[in-house]
Design a protein around this motif. Sequence first.
Motif, PDB file in Angstrom:
ATOM      1  N   MET A   1     -39.832   5.294  13.689  1.00  0.00           N
ATOM      2  CA  MET A   1     -41.094   5.876  13.287  1.00  0.00           C
ATOM      3  C   MET A   1     -40.873   7.267  12.681  1.00  0.00           C
ATOM      4  SD  MET A   1     -44.318   5.673  15.726  1.00  0.00           S
ATOM      5  CE  MET A   1     -45.833   6.371  15.322  1.00  0.00           C
ATOM      6  N   ASP A   2     -40.033   8.069  13.317  1.00  0.00           N
ATOM      7  CA  ASP A   2     -39.758   9.416  12.810  1.00  0.00           C
ATOM      8  C   ASP A   2     -38.517   9.445  11.933  1.00  0.00           C
ATOM      9  OD1 ASP A   2     -41.909  10.450  14.175  1.00  0.00           O
ATOM     10  OD2 ASP A   2     -40.742  10.856  15.969  1.00  0.00           O
ATOM     11  N   ASN A   3     -37.921   8.281  11.696  1.00  0.00           N
ATOM     12  CA  ASN A   3     -36.678   8.185  10.943  1.00  0.00           C
ATOM     13  C   ASN A   3     -35.529   8.920  11.623  1.00  0.00           C
ATOM     14  OD1 ASN A   3     -37.954   6.658   8.980  1.00  0.00           O
ATOM     15  ND2 ASN A   3     -38.590   8.465   7.840  1.00  0.00           N
ATOM     16  N   ILE A   4     -35.573   8.945  12.947  1.00  0.00           N
ATOM     17  CA  ILE A   4     -34.484   9.468  13.767  1.00  0.00           C
ATOM     18  C   ILE A   4     -34.047   8.326  14.666  1.00  0.00           C
ATOM     19  CG2 ILE A   4     -33.815  11.152  15.520  1.00  0.00           C
ATOM     20  CD1 ILE A   4     -36.061  12.919  14.579  1.00  0.00           C
ATOM     21  N   PRO A   5     -32.762   8.063  14.767  1.00  0.00           N
ATOM     22  CA  PRO A   5     -32.324   6.974  15.646  1.00  0.00           C
ATOM     23  C   PRO A   5     -32.685   7.259  17.101  1.00  0.00           C
ATOM     24  CG  PRO A   5     -30.552   7.656  14.188  1.00  0.00           C
ATOM     25  CD  PRO A   5     -31.655   8.637  14.017  1.00  0.00           C
ATOM     26  N   CYS A   6     -33.044   6.211  17.824  1.00  0.00           N
ATOM     27  CA  CYS A   6     -33.376   6.356  19.237  1.00  0.00           C
ATOM     28  C   CYS A   6     -32.090   6.599  20.029  1.00  0.00           C
ATOM     29  CB  CYS A   6     -34.108   5.120  19.745  1.00  0.00           C
ATOM     30  SG  CYS A   6     -33.099   3.642  19.715  1.00  0.00           S
ATOM     31  N   PRO A   7     -32.185   7.007  21.303  1.00  0.00           N
ATOM     32  CA  PRO A   7     -30.987   7.276  22.104  1.00  0.00           C
ATOM     33  C   PRO A   7     -30.029   6.091  22.180  1.00  0.00           C
ATOM     34  CG  PRO A   7     -32.911   8.129  23.221  1.00  0.00           C
ATOM     35  CD  PRO A   7     -33.409   7.385  22.026  1.00  0.00           C
ATOM     36  N   HIS A   8     -30.569   4.860  22.192  1.00  0.00           N
ATOM     37  CA  HIS A   8     -29.694   3.692  22.236  1.00  0.00           C
ATOM     38  C   HIS A   8     -28.875   3.586  20.945  1.00  0.00           C
ATOM     39  CE1 HIS A   8     -33.030   2.764  24.988  1.00  0.00           C
ATOM     40  NE2 HIS A   8     -32.086   2.195  25.728  1.00  0.00           N
ATOM     41  N   ALA A   9     -29.527   3.866  19.820  1.00  0.00           N
ATOM     42  CA  ALA A   9     -28.827   3.804  18.539  1.00  0.00           C
ATOM     43  C   ALA A   9     -27.778   4.906  18.443  1.00  0.00           C
ATOM     44  CB  ALA A   9     -29.827   3.922  17.396  1.00  0.00           C
ATOM     45  N   TRP A  10     -28.090   6.086  18.982  1.00  0.00           N
ATOM     46  CA  TRP A  10     -27.102   7.180  18.996  1.00  0.00           C
ATOM     47  C   TRP A  10     -25.859   6.755  19.772  1.00  0.00           C
ATOM     48  CZ3 TRP A  10     -26.829  11.421  16.167  1.00  0.00           C
ATOM     49  CH2 TRP A  10     -27.987  11.927  15.586  1.00  0.00           C
ATOM     50  N   ALA A  11     -26.066   6.096  20.907  1.00  0.00           N
ATOM     51  CA  ALA A  11     -24.930   5.669  21.722  1.00  0.00           C
ATOM     52  C   ALA A  11     -24.070   4.660  20.965  1.00  0.00           C
ATOM     53  CB  ALA A  11     -25.432   5.066  23.032  1.00  0.00           C
ATOM     54  N   VAL A  12     -24.697   3.739  20.242  1.00  0.00           N
ATOM     55  CA  VAL A  12     -23.947   2.745  19.465  1.00  0.00           C
ATOM     56  C   VAL A  12     -23.181   3.433  18.338  1.00  0.00           C
ATOM     57  CG1 VAL A  12     -24.175   0.761  17.923  1.00  0.00           C
ATOM     58  CG2 VAL A  12     -25.488   0.845  20.042  1.00  0.00           C
ATOM     59  N   LEU A  13     -23.845   4.369  17.648  1.00  0.00           N
ATOM     60  CA  LEU A  13     -23.184   5.082  16.561  1.00  0.00           C
ATOM     61  C   LEU A  13     -21.980   5.865  17.066  1.00  0.00           C
ATOM     62  CD1 LEU A  13     -26.323   6.332  14.609  1.00  0.00           C
ATOM     63  CD2 LEU A  13     -24.736   4.551  13.910  1.00  0.00           C
ATOM     64  N   ASN A  14     -22.128   6.510  18.220  1.00  0.00           N
ATOM     65  CA  ASN A  14     -21.008   7.261  18.794  1.00  0.00           C
ATOM     66  C   ASN A  14     -19.880   6.342  19.218  1.00  0.00           C
ATOM     67  OD1 ASN A  14     -22.196   9.747  18.422  1.00  0.00           O
ATOM     68  ND2 ASN A  14     -23.128   9.784  20.447  1.00  0.00           N
ATOM     69  N   SER A  15     -20.203   5.177  19.765  1.00  0.00           N
ATOM     70  CA  SER A  15     -19.151   4.262  20.214  1.00  0.00           C
ATOM     71  C   SER A  15     -18.398   3.653  19.029  1.00  0.00           C
ATOM     72  CB  SER A  15     -19.737   3.157  21.095  1.00  0.00           C
ATOM     73  OG  SER A  15     -20.544   2.297  20.315  1.00  0.00           O
ATOM     74  N   LYS A  16     -19.063   3.512  17.884  1.00  0.00           N
ATOM     75  CA  LYS A  16     -18.432   2.952  16.685  1.00  0.00           C
ATOM     76  C   LYS A  16     -17.812   4.043  15.799  1.00  0.00           C
ATOM     77  CE  LYS A  16     -20.042  -1.335  17.123  1.00  0.00           C
ATOM     78  NZ  LYS A  16     -19.320  -2.566  17.073  1.00  0.00           N
ATOM     79  N   ASN A  17     -17.889   5.319  16.240  1.00  0.00           N
ATOM     80  CA  ASN A  17     -17.382   6.470  15.493  1.00  0.00           C
ATOM     81  C   ASN A  17     -17.997   6.573  14.098  1.00  0.00           C
ATOM     82  OD1 ASN A  17     -15.716   7.297  17.598  1.00  0.00           O
ATOM     83  ND2 ASN A  17     -14.095   5.904  16.953  1.00  0.00           N
TER      84      ASN A  17
END
Length: 114
Positions: free
Chosen positions: A1-17
């Motif tokens: 909605m705000d075009n900011i990834p949710c905390p779950h998406a942040w965790a996935v992005l961090n795990s995939k580098n």
Amino acid sequence: MDNIPCPHAWAVLNSKNLMADEYCSDLFKPKTVVKTYDMPVDPLPDEIQWNIPTHISDEVVLPPRYKRPPGRPKKKRDKPLIELMIGKHRNVCSTCERLGHNRRSCTNEPRKKK
């Protein structure tokens, strides 16, 4: 909605580098925030220099006619006829299925199942 990834998406992005900046809107990037405050903002002039139209300055604003009383407002609803006829809730025994008591104080015989 705000075009900011949710905390779950942040965790996935961090795990995939992966870089999270690619998944955010440009509005939330540091460059855009700095550009927002790049232009000077002029403060309002002194109150004496304000240009107020006469139809607004002549208008008188009065306080409310009454104050709301403290506390939660009372329920004001029209009860349906069926609620008025039945009255208040009564206990129903789950053993004998009669009104006025529950199964702990039941002295009647259990009702036979068909």
